[in-house]
Design a protein around this motif. Structure first.
Motif, PDB file in Angstrom:
ATOM      1  N   ARG A  12       0.924  -1.143  -0.323  1.00  0.00           N
ATOM      2  CA  ARG A  12      -0.226   0.086   0.402  1.00  0.00           C
ATOM      3  C   ARG A  12       1.470   1.091  -0.190  1.00  0.00           C
ATOM      4  NH1 ARG A  12      -4.966   0.861   3.953  1.00  0.00           N
ATOM      5  NH2 ARG A  12      -4.362   3.081   3.093  1.00  0.00           N
ATOM      6  N   GLN A  13       1.952   1.215   0.670  1.00  0.00           N
ATOM      7  CA  GLN A  13       2.594   2.380   0.878  1.00  0.00           C
ATOM      8  C   GLN A  13       3.621   2.470  -0.537  1.00  0.00           C
ATOM      9  OE1 GLN A  13       6.520   1.251   3.211  1.00  0.00           O
ATOM     10  NE2 GLN A  13       6.308   3.845   3.805  1.00  0.00           N
ATOM     11  N   ASN A  14       3.531   0.838  -1.220  1.00  0.00           N
ATOM     12  CA  ASN A  14       4.656   1.546  -2.421  1.00  0.00           C
ATOM     13  C   ASN A  14       3.615   2.337  -3.140  1.00  0.00           C
ATOM     14  OD1 ASN A  14       6.633   0.890  -1.537  1.00  0.00           O
ATOM     15  ND2 ASN A  14       6.768  -1.524  -1.765  1.00  0.00           N
ATOM     16  N   THR A  15       2.029   1.449  -3.152  1.00  0.00           N
ATOM     17  CA  THR A  15       1.006   2.401  -4.322  1.00  0.00           C
ATOM     18  C   THR A  15       0.911   3.990  -4.119  1.00  0.00           C
ATOM     19  OG1 THR A  15      -0.505   1.756  -3.181  1.00  0.00           O
ATOM     20  CG2 THR A  15       0.032  -0.024  -5.100  1.00  0.00           C
ATOM     21  N   LEU A  18       3.489   5.266  -5.664  1.00  0.00           N
ATOM     22  CA  LEU A  18       4.606   5.006  -6.697  1.00  0.00           C
ATOM     23  C   LEU A  18       3.137   6.603  -7.395  1.00  0.00           C
ATOM     24  CD1 LEU A  18       3.998   1.628  -8.107  1.00  0.00           C
ATOM     25  CD2 LEU A  18       5.645   3.415  -8.245  1.00  0.00           C
ATOM     26  N   ARG A  19       2.297   6.296  -6.620  1.00  0.00           N
ATOM     27  CA  ARG A  19       0.940   7.055  -7.398  1.00  0.00           C
ATOM     28  C   ARG A  19       1.852   8.726  -6.888  1.00  0.00           C
ATOM     29  NH1 ARG A  19      -3.401   6.523  -4.497  1.00  0.00           N
ATOM     30  NH2 ARG A  19      -4.135   7.868  -2.522  1.00  0.00           N
ATOM     31  N   LEU A  20       1.792   9.258  -5.603  1.00  0.00           N
ATOM     32  CA  LEU A  20       3.092  10.504  -6.305  1.00  0.00           C
ATOM     33  C   LEU A  20       4.134  11.111  -6.510  1.00  0.00           C
ATOM     34  CD1 LEU A  20       3.776  11.084  -2.277  1.00  0.00           C
ATOM     35  CD2 LEU A  20       2.422  12.829  -3.518  1.00  0.00           C
ATOM     36  N   ARG A  21       4.412   9.742  -7.409  1.00  0.00           N
ATOM     37  CA  ARG A  21       5.586  10.099  -8.018  1.00  0.00           C
ATOM     38  C   ARG A  21       4.942  10.108  -8.989  1.00  0.00           C
ATOM     39  NH1 ARG A  21       9.643   5.534  -6.643  1.00  0.00           N
ATOM     40  NH2 ARG A  21       9.890   6.356  -5.351  1.00  0.00           N
ATOM     41  N   ARG A  22       4.123   9.427  -9.515  1.00  0.00           N
ATOM     42  CA  ARG A  22       3.491   9.007 -11.264  1.00  0.00           C
ATOM     43  C   ARG A  22       2.102  11.396 -11.277  1.00  0.00           C
ATOM     44  NH1 ARG A  22       0.709   4.529 -10.882  1.00  0.00           N
ATOM     45  NH2 ARG A  22      -1.740   5.828 -10.252  1.00  0.00           N
TER      46      ARG A  22
END
Lengths: 643, 409
Positions: A12-15, A18-22
């Motif tokens: 979840r943290q990764n997503t 990831l979302r932030l990065r995206r």
């Protein structure tokens, strides 16, 4: 179990990351390519605008309201009624030749109505304007419906003058209305009252009559309420027949402030004109290419282009759209019918396009009879068909979705660039000591190039303050100046001393603009804050974009005109790295001319002021208070670069 | 520049406007953006007339104002424009006092006094409803007075003002919790250094009791005044909950319930009403260190989602922004929010005219504009919420900027 949970948690943290990065990458991408995106949006918008007349964007017209049943009746108008119209015409010509006053004309018409057994009356009116008073007398009669209580009505009108044709008097139009009154009275099938109105002059008579009918008398109109009234008016047909004979019927439909009538009315008239009157219906007085080539665009082109049917078709459509835009953008009605629209009455003008034949009273009478029968069929106001459209030919039209995006795209380009400037204003790039040769201006421009924020770039980005208050004060000041200029233009002094007063006002406005600039730049400008020109341009673009996208629905022609006149000048007011051309001082003159140069078009100014004072057309105040100040802001931006 | 020299100018300008009979002002009274069936001046006069002629004003479904308005305007004051002007000025004064209490300025004047007053008196969202003689002006003033007394630590005044406010407009009941919290803590900004709630709960409970008492007294007075009938309850407070009158307004309720099948109505009325209430606890818990900010956010919630919204409701929220200059640098996208607000403010009257006056458009046009308005209100709120929390993290150090980000999830 814990491991499984841990797996989930980490994922979840990764997503999230990831979302932030995206999100960040997307923002970076947009920002890095902002100038490309803006240019692309602008190009697509303008190209779309240019392609509005092409065939694939239009579609065939159709009748949406089933109750209308156009051209489905047998008409009874006959040669004996034509003879009656001729007799009326003879008397009207007598009045014209005797130079009869408004009073005499109106009483003659009222008496003729009364002789037919219709309740008739006259109405005197005076408009007070800064260029002198406008007064006249209207005559009108009401035919009560034999079948209902008369809670609804149809208007058949003609104005005494005609501005469409070459001949100034609309005598045949008035004669048609009188003869129709005598003819329609003989039939008992009317479910609506029919009101016959002969308005004095061109616009003002009909407008005074309408205001008196609806009890909305403006403060500069001196008139009494009407003696005779009827029900709610649903439709109105205005006749303009000033020539001798006609070959085509032209339809004029643009109303006050760019309002259009329901398209069903125009489409019905088209069918009726074709099938009942055997008269082809055209837009305005534009004959179709195969009837009579009136080439303008293709005049100086090689022969093969002149002969190309596609190009000729395109040229014909372009002429129609151009005419439409020239009426709608200026908010002026294309005929007396346009005054009805603001009272929720769908109305058009039928213009008998002058020719040596073959048609006359006979065809027009039949068409009018059939059109009235169609209007008589209505059980509710026209609402089914379109209110927002562009007619490219009498038989094809554009839905709003096919033309609106063009102006909105230009608006979006402007708002993108404005927001980009806002972001750029918030950061300053600092270089290590050995690189600090570049001047400050380049700093702010260079922002466009790099926000990749990769540590390999040796510069450091530091946030800086963005003082919005001076920019807002500057914007408010320009709009106030616009308001004052509008008040000046509305005075009779200005209109009387036209060329000189225009020059004085133009120079005064330019001086005010310079004074404003001096005032703004006199404010202390700490080094840690963003330059004012950047913030001002950002706000200026955002405001202009808002204005364009909001007007685009109400009055597309105006929005498109604004998109053309404001788009590139406002975007380029700070110059861009590639065009050093714009940063010449002479360019500020261009902005002054763009903002206030129209002051020298004295005829145009006078008409616009008259339209505002008498008819309440918003064009003059809009240009003074919204358009010109926006350009003034751009000129402030471009001038403040030299300080 | 001493901005407090503006104050007398602004006040006299507002008073002057009350006396000038401007031609265009009378048209404002029937504007759907500026007054709703619950606040309309025409309906107020109708109710007063009925009341003066011994007819129950609440019988016909026309009059939905609080009985307190009836009693005030039929005995103490006539409903003249000057009363609205005075109420505006009192509201601006209250905002100023809140500002001073928050900044601990005391009796002297702070540098931004003039700005605070100007933001309240010149805000078109507040100014135009007041010119249209909408009673939302009094509702807003009551809210501001309650917050003012609470900020100054005067429990009786604050609770009485809040009791009045809930009587005038039931939805302001949501502000009770933050006002109680404000009374037992301080109005000074704690946003940058959040800490646990340290107010005295027992005192807060005592104040809650006091509020209940005031409220019941007002309730009793209202019932006695109207002659012991209970019909007014359904017509005034009930209207906010059951939405009997679907006159269009800039809010989100009317269109939704116009389109609704009748058998879904009670359920969705419940959903919409509860939706307003669910924000109270989360906001009060998250902003327990700064109750004034919590009440500001709740005013924002009411200003975008309440039933019978008029422009005066978002107007109060926007004017209150001036109280919190410390969060401005942390707003996430202030310019976008402002632009959406400008779009909404232009679209609402235009689409209203297209639909109602010109007949070119239909209800969907106006609904679209009110959606833009809702988006603008929501964005303003989310932004304020974000900035209020973000400020606690402070500025990101130079080298750290690319390593971490603060987001709102």
């Amino acid at each position: 179990m814990d491991r499984v949970l841990g797996l989930f948690r980490r994922q979840r943290q990764n997503t999230n990351v990831l979302r932030l990065r995206r999100r960040k990458n997307a923002a970076n991408f947009v920002y890095r390519h902002l100038s490309k995106i803006t240019t692309a949006l602008l190009a697509v918008g303008y190209l779309w605008m240019a392609l509005i007349p092409i065939l694939p964007l239009s579609q065939l017209v159709y009748i949406d309201e089933n109750a209308l049943q156009p051209a489905q009746v047998n008409t009874n108008w006959n040669w004996q009624d034509v003879h009656q119209a001729d007799l009326y015409l003879l008397q009207l010509e007598g009045l014209r030749d005797r130079n009869a006053t408004s009073e005499q004309r109106a009483s003659f018409i009222r008496d003729e109505f009364a002789k037919l057994g219709l309740p008739a009356a006259t109405q005197r009116y005076t408009f007070v304007t800064s260029s002198g008073n406008v007064s006249g007398v209207n005559a009108y009669a009401i035919m009560n419906s034999p079948r209902t209580s008369g809670s609804e009505a149809i208007v058949v009108s003609a104005s005494w003058l005609s501005e469409l044709g070459e001949k100034p008097y609309n005598l045949r139009g008035v004669a048609t209305v009188l003869a129709l009154a005598g003819f329609l009275k003989n039939y008992s099938l009317w479910a609506k009252d029919i009101i016959f109105v002969i308005g004095d002059n061109y616009f003002d008579g009909t407008y005074a009559w309408l205001n008196a009918y609806h009890g909305t008398i403006p403060h500069n109109l001196d008139t009494d309420l009407l003696e005779l009234t009827s029900g709610v008016i649903w439709n109105a047909l205005n006749i303009d027949y000033s020539g001798h004979s006609f070959s085509h019927l032209g339809v004029f439909f643009e109303g006050l402030n760019g309002r259009l009538p329901n398209q069903d009315l125009i489409n019905s008239l088209r069918l009726i004109s074709h099938y009942t009157g055997n008269v082809p219906l055209v837009l305005y007085d534009h004959l179709e290419q195969h009837d009579a080539p009136q080439s303008s665009l293709l005049a100086n082109t090689p022969e093969f282009m002149k002969r190309s049917p596609q190009l000729r078709e395109f040229e014909y459509r372009t002429r129609n759209v151009k005419k439409h835009v020239s009426y709608q953008a200026r908010g002026r009605p294309s005929g007396p019918h346009g005054l009805f629209h603001q009272f929720r009455i769908d109305a058009i003008t039928l213009y008998a396009v002058p020719a040596n034949g073959p048609h006359g009273f006979f065809a027009l009478g039949r068409i009018m009879e059939s059109a009235l029968r169609t209007s008589n069929n209505l059980l509710e106001r026209l609402h089914a068909s379109f209110f927002f459209y562009i007619l490219t030919t009498p038989g094809t039209f554009m839905k709003i979705g096919t033309f609106l995006p063009s102006a909105v795209l230009v608006g979006v380009a402007m708002i993108f660039w404005g927001l980009g400037q806002w972001v750029a204003a918030g950061w300053v790039q600092e270089f290590p000591a050995e690189l600090q040769l570049q001047d400050k201006e380049d700093d702010s421009k260079a922002v466009n190039v790099a926000t990749t924020t990769v540590p390999t770039v040796q510069s450091i980005w530091r946030p800086r303050r963005r003082p919005v208050l001076p920019a807002i004060v500057a914007i408010l000041a320009t709009h106030t100046v616009g308001l004052l200029a509008f008040a000046t233009i509305n005075t009779s002094w200005f209109l009387r001393n036209q060329p000189l007063s225009s020059l004085i006002l133009f120079l005064a406005l330019d001086f005010v603009s310079l004074a404003l600039l001096a005032f703004i730049s006199s404010h202390p400008h700490p080094p840690e804050t963003a330059p004012l020109s950047m913030l001002l341009q950002s706000f200026n673009l955002c405001l202009a974009s808002t204005v364009i996208s909001i007007t685009s629905l109400l009055n597309f022609s105006l929005a498109a005109t604004l998109a053309v006149t404001l788009g590139i000048p406002l975007l380029c007011s700070r110059g861009s790295p590639s065009t050093s051309l714009v940063s010449q001082p002479s360019w500020s003159v261009v902005y002054s001319v763009l903002a206030w140069g129209w002051l020298f078009l004295s005829q145009e100014v006078e008409t616009a002021v008259w339209n505002w004072e008498v008819l309440g057309v918003w064009f003059a105040p809009f240009v003074c208070i919204v358009y010109a100040p926006l350009v003034m802001q751009a000129s402030l931006v471009s001038r403040s670069l030299f300080l | 520049m001493d901005s407090s020299s503006f104050l007398p100018v602004l006040v006299s300008f507002r008073l002057l406007l009350a006396f000038i009979p401007l031609h265009s002002i009378s048209g404002l009274q029937h504007d759907h953006q500026l007054s709703s069936p619950l606040t309309s001046y025409a309906r107020l006069k109708e109710g007063l007339w009925l009341y003066g002629h011994d007819i129950d004003p609440y019988a016909g479904g026309i009059f939905r104002h609080s009985p307190l308005f009836l009693s005030i305007f039929s005995t103490v004051l006539p409903p003249l424009p000057i009363v609205w002007a005075l109420s505006d000025i009192v509201g601006a004064w209250a905002l100023l006092r809140i500002w001073r209490a928050r900044q601990r300025v005391g009796k002297g004047s702070s540098g931004r006094d003039g700005l605070v007053a100007a933001v309240s008196l010149l805000n078109p969202y507040l100014f135009l409803p007041s010119l249209a003689l909408s009673t939302s002006t009094f509702e807003n003033t009551a809210v501001l007075l309650a917050l003012m007394f609470a900020s100054e630590g005067k429990p009786s005044g604050a609770l009485l003002a809040l009791a009045f406010s809930t009587h005038l407009s039931i939805s302001t009941f949501l502000l009770l919790l933050p006002v109680l919290m404000l009374l037992v803590t301080s109005p000074v900004s704690q946003l940058a250094s959040p800490q646990e709630f340290r107010g005295d709960l027992r005192t807060a409970c005592k104040y809650a009791g006091q509020f209940a008492m005031y409220w019941l007294v007002l309730f009793g007075a209202a019932s006695v005044m109207i002659g012991g009938e209970w019909g007014w309850l359904r017509e005034t407070w009930g209207a906010s909950l059951t939405l009997p009158d679907l006159t269009p307004n800039p809010g989100l309720w009317w269109y939704f319930f116009t389109e609704m099948f009748d058998h879904f109505r009670p359920f969705f009325l419940m959903v919409f009403s509860v939706h307003l209430a669910i924000y109270v606890l989360p906001i009060c818990i998250k902003f327990q260190h700064d109750a004034l900010y919590a009440s500001f956010l709740l005013v924002g919630i009411l200003g975008s989602f309440k039933a019978y919204l008029t422009l005066a409701d978002p107007g109060l929220f926007l004017s209150m922004f001036v109280l919190f200059p410390e969060v401005y640098p942390y707003l996430r996208h202030p310019i976008v929010t402002t632009l959406v607000h400008i779009h909404a403010a232009l679209l609402l009257p235009l689409f209203h005219a297209l639909w109602v006056t010109e007949g070119r458009g239909n209800a969907n046009f106006y609904f679209a504009a009110s959606l833009v308005m809702g988006a603008a209100g929501g964005m303003g709120m989310v932004d304020a919420c974000f900035a209020g929390l973000r400020i606690a993290f402070g500025d990101v150090a130079e080298g750290e900027r690319d390593k971490w980000a603060v987001v709102q999830e």
